[in-house]
Design a protein around this motif. Sequence first.
Motif, PDB file in Angstrom:
ATOM      1  N   GLU A  20     -11.428  -5.166  -3.897  1.00 25.00           N
ATOM      2  CA  GLU A  20     -10.367  -6.159  -3.727  1.00 25.00           C
ATOM      3  C   GLU A  20     -10.785  -7.523  -4.292  1.00 25.00           C
ATOM      4  O   GLU A  20     -10.013  -8.172  -5.002  1.00 25.00           O
ATOM      5  CB  GLU A  20     -10.001  -6.292  -2.256  1.00 25.00           C
ATOM      6  CG  GLU A  20      -8.834  -7.211  -2.014  1.00 25.00           C
ATOM      7  CD  GLU A  20      -8.349  -7.198  -0.581  1.00 25.00           C
ATOM      8  OE1 GLU A  20      -7.357  -7.895  -0.309  1.00 25.00           O
ATOM      9  OE2 GLU A  20      -8.939  -6.505   0.270  1.00 25.00           O
ATOM     10  N   TRP A  65       1.127   7.139  -2.049  1.00 22.91           N
ATOM     11  CA  TRP A  65       1.654   5.796  -2.258  1.00 22.91           C
ATOM     12  C   TRP A  65       3.033   5.906  -2.878  1.00 22.91           C
ATOM     13  O   TRP A  65       3.246   6.696  -3.800  1.00 22.91           O
ATOM     14  CB  TRP A  65       0.688   5.048  -3.171  1.00 22.91           C
ATOM     15  CG  TRP A  65       0.983   3.610  -3.427  1.00 22.91           C
ATOM     16  CD1 TRP A  65       1.432   2.692  -2.522  1.00 22.91           C
ATOM     17  CD2 TRP A  65       0.809   2.913  -4.652  1.00 22.91           C
ATOM     18  NE1 TRP A  65       1.540   1.462  -3.118  1.00 22.91           N
ATOM     19  CE2 TRP A  65       1.160   1.573  -4.436  1.00 22.91           C
ATOM     20  CE3 TRP A  65       0.381   3.286  -5.921  1.00 22.91           C
ATOM     21  CZ2 TRP A  65       1.110   0.596  -5.432  1.00 22.91           C
ATOM     22  CZ3 TRP A  65       0.317   2.332  -6.906  1.00 22.91           C
ATOM     23  CH2 TRP A  65       0.676   1.001  -6.665  1.00 22.91           C
ATOM     24  N   GLU A  96      -1.172  -7.357  -7.719  1.00 16.67           N
ATOM     25  CA  GLU A  96      -0.600  -7.422  -6.376  1.00 16.67           C
ATOM     26  C   GLU A  96      -0.221  -6.033  -5.865  1.00 16.67           C
ATOM     27  O   GLU A  96      -0.438  -5.719  -4.692  1.00 16.67           O
ATOM     28  CB  GLU A  96       0.619  -8.352  -6.367  1.00 16.67           C
ATOM     29  CG  GLU A  96       0.284  -9.803  -6.629  1.00 16.67           C
ATOM     30  CD  GLU A  96       0.001 -10.138  -8.112  1.00 16.67           C
ATOM     31  OE1 GLU A  96       0.355  -9.329  -9.021  1.00 16.67           O
ATOM     32  OE2 GLU A  96      -0.617 -11.195  -8.348  1.00 16.67           O
ATOM     33  N   GLN A  97       0.348  -5.200  -6.723  1.00 15.08           N
ATOM     34  CA  GLN A  97       0.707  -3.841  -6.317  1.00 15.08           C
ATOM     35  C   GLN A  97      -0.536  -3.042  -5.940  1.00 15.08           C
ATOM     36  O   GLN A  97      -0.540  -2.337  -4.928  1.00 15.08           O
ATOM     37  CB  GLN A  97       1.456  -3.121  -7.440  1.00 15.08           C
ATOM     38  CG  GLN A  97       2.868  -3.596  -7.640  1.00 15.08           C
ATOM     39  CD  GLN A  97       3.501  -2.987  -8.876  1.00 15.08           C
ATOM     40  OE1 GLN A  97       2.874  -2.859  -9.926  1.00 15.08           O
ATOM     41  NE2 GLN A  97       4.771  -2.608  -8.743  1.00 15.08           N
ATOM     42  N   SER A 100      -2.048  -4.181  -2.752  1.00 22.26           N
ATOM     43  CA  SER A 100      -1.233  -3.639  -1.654  1.00 22.26           C
ATOM     44  C   SER A 100      -1.605  -2.183  -1.382  1.00 22.26           C
ATOM     45  O   SER A 100      -1.741  -1.773  -0.223  1.00 22.26           O
ATOM     46  CB  SER A 100       0.251  -3.767  -1.997  1.00 22.26           C
ATOM     47  OG  SER A 100       1.035  -3.140  -1.023  1.00 22.26           O
ATOM     48  N   GLY A 103      -4.731  -2.056   0.477  1.00 20.74           N
ATOM     49  CA  GLY A 103      -4.505  -2.367   1.889  1.00 20.74           C
ATOM     50  C   GLY A 103      -3.998  -1.168   2.673  1.00 20.74           C
ATOM     51  O   GLY A 103      -4.387  -0.964   3.831  1.00 20.74           O
ATOM     52  N   ILE A 104      -3.150  -0.379   2.054  1.00 19.70           N
ATOM     53  CA  ILE A 104      -2.642   0.841   2.700  1.00 19.70           C
ATOM     54  C   ILE A 104      -3.802   1.806   2.958  1.00 19.70           C
ATOM     55  O   ILE A 104      -3.912   2.397   4.036  1.00 19.70           O
ATOM     56  CB  ILE A 104      -1.551   1.500   1.833  1.00 19.70           C
ATOM     57  CG1 ILE A 104      -0.299   0.608   1.807  1.00 19.70           C
ATOM     58  CG2 ILE A 104      -1.220   2.910   2.331  1.00 19.70           C
ATOM     59  CD1 ILE A 104       0.714   0.991   0.741  1.00 19.70           C
TER      60      ILE A 104
END
Length: 161
Positions: A20, A65, A96-97, A100, A103-104
Amino acid sequence: MNYLESILLLQYEKALQILEECLCNFDDELWLDEEYQNPAWHIAYHVLYYTNIYLASSEEAVMHWQLEQGGLQYLSSSEHPEYSAAAKQADIYTREQLISFLGIIKRNLTGYLQKLHLNDPAWPPWYDETKGEFHLNNLRHLQHHPGELMERLNNRAQVFL
């Protein structure tokens, strides 16, 4: 969660944190840089895709996803011709995608690892390892590609993490 599973959880969390931080440091130009065979976004998607599916206890347990694009998980069109066709029609993932998506994966880590039986055979079936051994392989992969991306940041943007 037993002791070894808690260690795996901690190591996955640390490796995902490094990825990240790496992704957050790419600018638009380097993110899409075509000097390399695979641009940064593609490597990031590849490692996140496989980290996610290999964390699952079985193919049926994979939490896919919603933005997944079939064929883009492959890095080589010579080994996987379906990648070439997919890449021509693909939407490029933004930082950003993919952050994300990362994060999932982080949120699903505990659930994935709680279902882990370390001595069971690994899936996919072409891996001749136990699930415990396979998770070490998955962690190695999750560390390899951020290293590759960091090298680009170091060499091209003078960003040192």
